[in-house]
Design a protein around this motif. Structure first.
Motif, PDB file in Angstrom:
ATOM      1  N   PHE A 176       2.021   1.108   0.244  1.00 27.82           N
ATOM      2  CA  PHE A 176       1.118   0.742  -0.850  1.00 27.82           C
ATOM      3  C   PHE A 176       1.857   0.720  -2.184  1.00 27.82           C
ATOM      4  N   TYR A 221       2.039  -2.573  -4.553  1.00 33.14           N
ATOM      5  CA  TYR A 221       1.669  -2.606  -5.969  1.00 33.14           C
ATOM      6  C   TYR A 221       2.839  -3.074  -6.825  1.00 33.14           C
ATOM      7  N   PRO A 224      -1.744   2.767  -6.541  1.00 33.75           N
ATOM      8  CA  PRO A 224      -2.042   3.749  -5.492  1.00 33.75           C
ATOM      9  C   PRO A 224      -1.829   5.177  -5.954  1.00 33.75           C
ATOM     10  N   ASP A 253      -3.747   6.264  -0.913  1.00 34.25           N
ATOM     11  CA  ASP A 253      -5.027   5.640  -1.251  1.00 34.25           C
ATOM     12  C   ASP A 253      -4.821   4.597  -2.344  1.00 34.25           C
ATOM     13  N   MET A 254      -5.500   3.452  -2.222  1.00 34.57           N
ATOM     14  CA  MET A 254      -5.316   2.364  -3.168  1.00 34.57           C
ATOM     15  C   MET A 254      -6.635   1.640  -3.380  1.00 34.57           C
ATOM     16  N   GLN A 294      -8.423   0.472   5.000  1.00 33.15           N
ATOM     17  CA  GLN A 294      -8.352   1.881   4.601  1.00 33.15           C
ATOM     18  C   GLN A 294      -9.499   2.725   5.133  1.00 33.15           C
TER      19      GLN A 294
END
Length: 541
Positions: A292, A296, A307, A311-312, A333
């Motif tokens: 992630f 990004y 992120p 988690d993003m 996710q």
């Protein structure tokens, strides 16, 4: 125009316990310090002052420029400094210190009428990428932008703001694409896409592939690219390889993009905290965090998508006046693990389990609440894998893959039912993943032969994945025979162009005859329309 960041949805019941092992503790979140949130966003951190760059280094803009997530008064810009883009350590040949990057936005390509200027910090913690967010511009205008760093000026990019939020724009023209395995074909489709007259491009996943890169079609590659991506430096170099393609760079520079990953940006068929090979959750979440972060670093995404560990924030809404609202979904996710074996299965009862979700409860509620409150004429869902039923075998029984929405049939029915109950006037889903073109009617219930059509889905083929395609194979003919709601199947490579007006949606499937060598021409294989207020596809001659 509004951009609503996605909210973190509840993890699936299967993986909640595993994910609770302390993501921040074992991932060392905080190693990318809190100040990094400001880096590369146009916000200069007092604790991260840039040092002068060494101007004797090579050209830093080897990966091009991009823009994305447009609003009525702005957009996000992107570049990543990488004078040695394929450096094995993932640094792109950059020094281990921050570098100041200046940027300009102008009304003309010669930058005689500059309307915005600023600077951002390219920091090694974010791979020397910058994501400045530009606001305060007039709506519905085309702009030109460029960067300056290390004594060099970047290529010039073109972008545009969306129309005013309260306006009914006369039209929206966009293309969507997915699945671009670098070593399986040339990006000729992007060469043609960059010449289109578009307002926007949607990329719906599989921007890179995690598998070892193969020598052959595009020549040899360094040894460090012949490995599966599992660590941050692997992912960074893989993006650099893919972004080295000039046609992909030109397509990014030509239009603003909306992007969302699918599975191969991390690992094939991953689901929440579960990898394809059932690695220990702690190990896989670290891999997901690295993947992630690299995603990004290499995409025109706002800081709301930065992120935090594994988690993003990826699901979000982009309005195009009152003509259309594009909702980008995240089907990775928050999903439950795939039902049954996760592969092609006949009559897998578990896929109908009402407790199984591909979106997660909170994202699904966010989606359906947004459908209810939106004033847009057309609701567009940017989706990673087919929502429609894709039975692969004619006759009795239903053989479907468990990874797309077929493996989460109850969630599909909930979403489509919510669209009907909330009075959605026009629901159109645009989808990647399948390496094939489909034009299909979305049915309220695929177990009922008389179920009404409640929406439309267009599935786009790959840019290059699986190499040279075919117009229609025996497998494609069987797929169309087994699914009477399919109006079209095609297996060539290319992209999909959509033109939306208040009265009609038109989709053109743009295809190339080969990708095994450069120079293929492009043509429109088929065109379909959807009339305002009449779900379902009609083919145009």
């Amino acid at each position: 125009m509004s951009l609503t960041p996605g909210r973190t949805a509840a993890a699936s019941a299967r993986s909640r316990t595993a994910a609770r092992v302390g993501r921040r503790r074992f991932l060392g979140i905080g190693s990318a310090s809190a100040t990094a949130v400001a880096l590369g966003t146009g916000l200069v951190s007092a604790t991260a002052a840039a040092q002068p760059a060494d101007k004797k280094r090579d050209y830093p803009f080897t990966l091009g420029v991009a823009s994305g997530d447009p609003t009525e008064d702005g957009f996000v810009l992107w570049t990543r400094l990488a004078p040695d883009p394929l450096a094995a350590d993932g640094t792109g040949g950059m020094p281990a210190r921050p570098v100041t990057v200046e940027y300009q936005v102008a009304l003309d390509a010669r930058f005689r009428r500059v309307v915005h200027r600023g600077s951002a910090i390219a920091d090694p913690e974010l791979g020397h990428s910058v994501h400045p967010e530009v606001t305060g511009l007039p709506a519905g205008r085309e702009y030109h932008y460029r960067f300056r760093a290390m004594g060099d000026i970047s290529p010039v990019g073109t972008t545009r703001t969306a129309p005013p939020a309260a306006s009914m724009a006369p039209s929206l023209s966009f293309a969507f694409a997915s699945c671009q395995k670098w070593d399986q074909g040339h990006y000729t489709a992007y060469e043609h896409l960059a010449r289109e007259d578009l307002d926007l491009v949607l990329h719906l996943g599989d921007y890179i592939y995690e598998y070892p890169v193969q020598d052959g079609l595009r020549g040899g590659v360094p040894e460090h690219l012949r490995v599966e991506t599992t660590r941050l430096e692997h992912y960074r170099v893989r993006y650099a390889l893919y972004k080295s393609d000039i046609h992909l760079q030109n397509a990014h520079a030509r239009f603003p993009w909306l992007v969302v990953p699918d599975d191969h940006e991390v690992d094939n068929n991953w689901a929440d905290a579960t990898s394809q090979d059932d690695d220990p959750p702690e190990e896989f979440l670290q891999r997901r965090a690295d993947a992630f972060q690299a995603y990004y670093e290499n995409m025109p995404l706002r800081r709301s998508s930065m992120p935090v560990g594994p988690d993003m924030g990826l699901h979000r809404r982009i309005a195009y006046g009152r003509l259309a609202e594009v909702t980008m979904l995240d089907t990775r996710q928050f999903r439950d693990d795939q039902a049954c074996s996760g592969r092609l299965e006949a009559d897998c009862d578990a896929r109908f389990d009402p407790d199984r979700s591909i979106l997660g409860e909170r994202q699904r509620e966010w989606l359906t609440d947004g459908l209810a409150s939106s004033q847009a004429r057309w609701q567009v869902l940017g989706n990673q894998s087919p929502m429609t039923r894709t039975d692969s075998t004619p006759g009795e029984g239903t053989d479907v893959w468990m990874d797309p929405w077929d493996g989460y049939a109850a969630d599909r029915e909930r979403v489509l039912d919510a669209a009907v109950q909330r009075g959605v006037r026009n629901l159109v889903v645009v989808t990647g993943d399948r390496h094939e073109n489909y034009a299909v009617d979305l049915k309220a219930d695929y177990r009922d032969a008389d179920a009404p059509t409640v929406g439309t889905e267009f599935v786009g083929t790959s840019i290059s994945t699986n190499g040279d395609g075919a117009d229609l194979s025996e497998q494609g003919r069987r797929l169309k025979e087994a699914n009477p709601h399919f109006a079209f199947v095609n297996e060539q490579r290319g992209y999909v162009r959509c033109t939306v007006t208040p009265e009609e949606w038109r989709t053109d499937f743009r295809v190339v005859p080969y990708v095994s060598r450069p120079g293929a021409p492009v043509s429109t294989r088929a065109s379909f329309v959807v009339a305002d207020g009449s779900p379902g596809v009609v083919q145009r001659p």
